[in-house]
Design an enzyme around this catalytic site. Structure first.
Site, PDB file in Angstrom:
ATOM      1  N   VAL A  63      -9.500 -17.272 -10.078  1.00  0.00           N
ATOM      2  CA  VAL A  63     -10.254 -17.403  -8.830  1.00  0.00           C
ATOM      3  C   VAL A  63     -11.494 -16.520  -8.783  1.00  0.00           C
ATOM      4  O   VAL A  63     -12.297 -16.630  -7.853  1.00  0.00           O
ATOM      5  CB  VAL A  63      -9.368 -17.108  -7.599  1.00  0.00           C
ATOM      6  CG1 VAL A  63      -8.208 -18.091  -7.521  1.00  0.00           C
ATOM      7  CG2 VAL A  63      -8.875 -15.667  -7.600  1.00  0.00           C
ATOM      8  N   ASN A  89      -3.871 -17.516  -1.442  1.00  0.00           N
ATOM      9  CA  ASN A  89      -2.750 -16.584  -1.539  1.00  0.00           C
ATOM     10  C   ASN A  89      -2.891 -15.602  -2.694  1.00  0.00           C
ATOM     11  O   ASN A  89      -2.265 -14.542  -2.690  1.00  0.00           O
ATOM     12  CB  ASN A  89      -1.450 -17.384  -1.694  1.00  0.00           C
ATOM     13  CG  ASN A  89      -0.261 -16.519  -2.047  1.00  0.00           C
ATOM     14  OD1 ASN A  89       0.310 -15.839  -1.213  1.00  0.00           O
ATOM     15  ND2 ASN A  89       0.133 -16.543  -3.333  1.00  0.00           N
ATOM     16  N   SER A 140      -2.550  -9.293   5.046  1.00  0.00           N
ATOM     17  CA  SER A 140      -1.448  -8.334   5.061  1.00  0.00           C
ATOM     18  C   SER A 140      -1.573  -7.483   6.321  1.00  0.00           C
ATOM     19  O   SER A 140      -2.677  -7.321   6.862  1.00  0.00           O
ATOM     20  CB  SER A 140      -1.505  -7.435   3.815  1.00  0.00           C
ATOM     21  OG  SER A 140      -0.639  -6.316   3.953  1.00  0.00           O
ATOM     22  N   TYR A 153      -6.797  -2.193  -1.326  1.00  0.00           N
ATOM     23  CA  TYR A 153      -6.016  -3.345  -0.869  1.00  0.00           C
ATOM     24  C   TYR A 153      -6.211  -3.578   0.624  1.00  0.00           C
ATOM     25  O   TYR A 153      -6.461  -4.703   1.071  1.00  0.00           O
ATOM     26  CB  TYR A 153      -4.536  -3.129  -1.181  1.00  0.00           C
ATOM     27  CG  TYR A 153      -3.691  -4.350  -0.926  1.00  0.00           C
ATOM     28  CD1 TYR A 153      -3.550  -5.336  -1.895  1.00  0.00           C
ATOM     29  CD2 TYR A 153      -3.041  -4.537   0.291  1.00  0.00           C
ATOM     30  CE1 TYR A 153      -2.790  -6.479  -1.663  1.00  0.00           C
ATOM     31  CE2 TYR A 153      -2.284  -5.667   0.533  1.00  0.00           C
ATOM     32  CZ  TYR A 153      -2.154  -6.633  -0.447  1.00  0.00           C
ATOM     33  OH  TYR A 153      -1.411  -7.765  -0.203  1.00  0.00           O
ATOM     34  N   SER A 156      -9.643  -4.989   1.287  1.00  0.00           N
ATOM     35  CA  SER A 156      -9.776  -6.395   0.904  1.00  0.00           C
ATOM     36  C   SER A 156      -9.138  -7.308   1.941  1.00  0.00           C
ATOM     37  O   SER A 156      -9.679  -8.367   2.269  1.00  0.00           O
ATOM     38  CB  SER A 156      -9.147  -6.644  -0.479  1.00  0.00           C
ATOM     39  OG  SER A 156      -7.729  -6.585  -0.430  1.00  0.00           O
ATOM     40  N   LYS A 157      -8.000  -6.903   2.479  1.00  0.00           N
ATOM     41  CA  LYS A 157      -7.317  -7.741   3.460  1.00  0.00           C
ATOM     42  C   LYS A 157      -8.004  -7.691   4.816  1.00  0.00           C
ATOM     43  O   LYS A 157      -8.042  -8.695   5.543  1.00  0.00           O
ATOM     44  CB  LYS A 157      -5.846  -7.321   3.574  1.00  0.00           C
ATOM     45  CG  LYS A 157      -5.043  -7.541   2.294  1.00  0.00           C
ATOM     46  CD  LYS A 157      -5.118  -8.998   1.829  1.00  0.00           C
ATOM     47  CE  LYS A 157      -4.241  -9.251   0.610  1.00  0.00           C
ATOM     48  NZ  LYS A 157      -4.290 -10.658   0.155  1.00  0.00           N
TER      49      LYS A 157
END
Length: 272
Positions: A63, A89, A140, A153, A156-157
C-alpha cells in the site's frame, strides 16, 4: 437479509485471525465479493472464505507503492468495474522512547498507516460507487488518547481520523461516505503475544478501561459491516471508539516508555 449482495469490497492487510480477516469474513457472509490486498497472503482465511462459497480475490500489493496500487486498481476496474466498500486496515507498529525514534522508523510507519490509506483511497475514488460508496478506515483508540512509547502509531491513527473527517465533506456531494472505527483492546494473536508482559496492576487498569469487556475481531467487524451498509447512510465523517469510553482514559504503564510493560499495553491496543 444479506446487506452486501452485488457489492464489491476491498480490504487491505487482512490476516488469518486478525481484525482485517474478521471484517472480510463478515462482509463475505453478507454477500460481498471480496478483494483482499496485502503483502502476506492469508492462506487459511482464503480457504475459509472459499469453503463458504464467498467470491474472493487476492492481490499482492504494497500500500506504500503508488504504481502497484494503480496497476491493481486498473485490474479491479477491468474485472468488476466498480468498488462499493474500501476498508483501509493495513498497519504496522513499533514502540520506543520519543528521543530514540529513528527517522526511517517514523517514516515507514506513517507511510503504511496513514499515507498508504491515502493512496488506496485516492485510487479507489475513481471507481467508488456514487450514491452509496463507502470508505472505512481502521484507526485505534490511540488516535484519540495517546500512550507512552507509541508516538508514531498514535500520530498515524490521529491523522487517519482527521483525513476521514475532511474526506467525508469532500465526497458527500457524490452520495459517498467516509467513516472511521477506533478499536480498543481486541483479542488477536498479537494481543496474546504481549499479554504476558503486563504486570497485574497494569492489566487490571486496562480491563477497567473496557467497561463492556475486552473485544474480539468479530466485534470490530460487526461495527464495520453496519457502517459500510445502507443502514448507516446518514453517518459520515465520524470515528467510533469501539470497546472503550473516552472519559475512562487509558492506563499509563508503571515503567518508562519503551519498556516491555508499555510495549505490551499498546501492542494489545493496536493489533490489526
Amino acid at each position: 437479509m444479506k446487506r452486501f449482495v452485488d457489492s464489491v469490497a476491498i480490504v487491505t492487510g487482512p490476516s488469518d485471525r486478525g481484525i482485517g480477516g474478521a471484517i472480510a469474513e463478515r462482509l463475505g457472509e453478507e454477500g460481498a465479493e471480496l478483494i483482499l490486498v496485502g503483502i502476506s497472503k492469508p492462506r487459511r482465511l482464503l480457504k475459509r472464505l472459499q469453503r463458504r462459497g464467498v467470491t474472493v480475490h487476492w492481490f499482492e500489493v504494497d500500500v506504500t507503492k503508488t504504481e502497484q496500487i494503480k496497476a491493481f486498481m486498473d485490474q479491479v476496474v477491468e474485472d468488476v468495474g466498480h468498488v462499493d466498500v474500501l476498508v483501509n486496515n493495513a498497519g504496522v507498529e513499533f514502540s520506543k522512547p520519543f528521543e530514540e525514534i529513528e527517522d526511517s522508523e517514523w517514516d515507514h510507519l506513517i507511510d503504511v498507516n496513514l499515507t498508504g490509506a491515502m493512496k488506496m483511497t485516492r485510487a479507489a475514488l475513481a471507481c467508488l460507487t456514487e450514491q452509496g460508496g463507502v470508505i472505512v478506515n481502521i484507526a485505534s483508540v490511540l488516535g484519540i488518547s495517546g500512550c507512552p512509547g507509541y508516538h508514531a502509531y498514535a500520530a498515524s491513527k490521529a491523522g487517519l481520523i482527521g483525513m476521514t473527517q475532511s474526506l467525508a465533506l469532500e465526497i458527500a456531494r457524490y452520495g459517498q461516505r467516509a467513516v472511521c472505527v477506533s478499536p480498543a483492546l481486541v483479542h488477536t494473536p498479537m494481543a496474546f503475544k504481549h499479554s504476558s508482559q503486563l504486570d497485574p496492576e497494569t492489566w487490571q487498569k486496562l480491563e477497567a478501561a473496557h467497561p463492556l469487556g475486552i473485544g474480539n475481531p468479530q466485534d470490530v467487524a460487526d461495527v464495520v459491516a453496519f457502517l459500510a451498509s445502507h443502514e448507516a447512510r446518514w453517518i459520515s465523517g465520524i470515528s467510533i471508539p469501539v470497546g472503550w469510553i473516552p472519559s475512562f482514559g487509558l492506563p499509563v504503564p508503571n515503567n518508562a516508555a519503551g519498556t516491555p510493560t508499555s510495549r505490551g499495553v499498546v501492542s494489545l491496543l493496536s493489533s490489526q
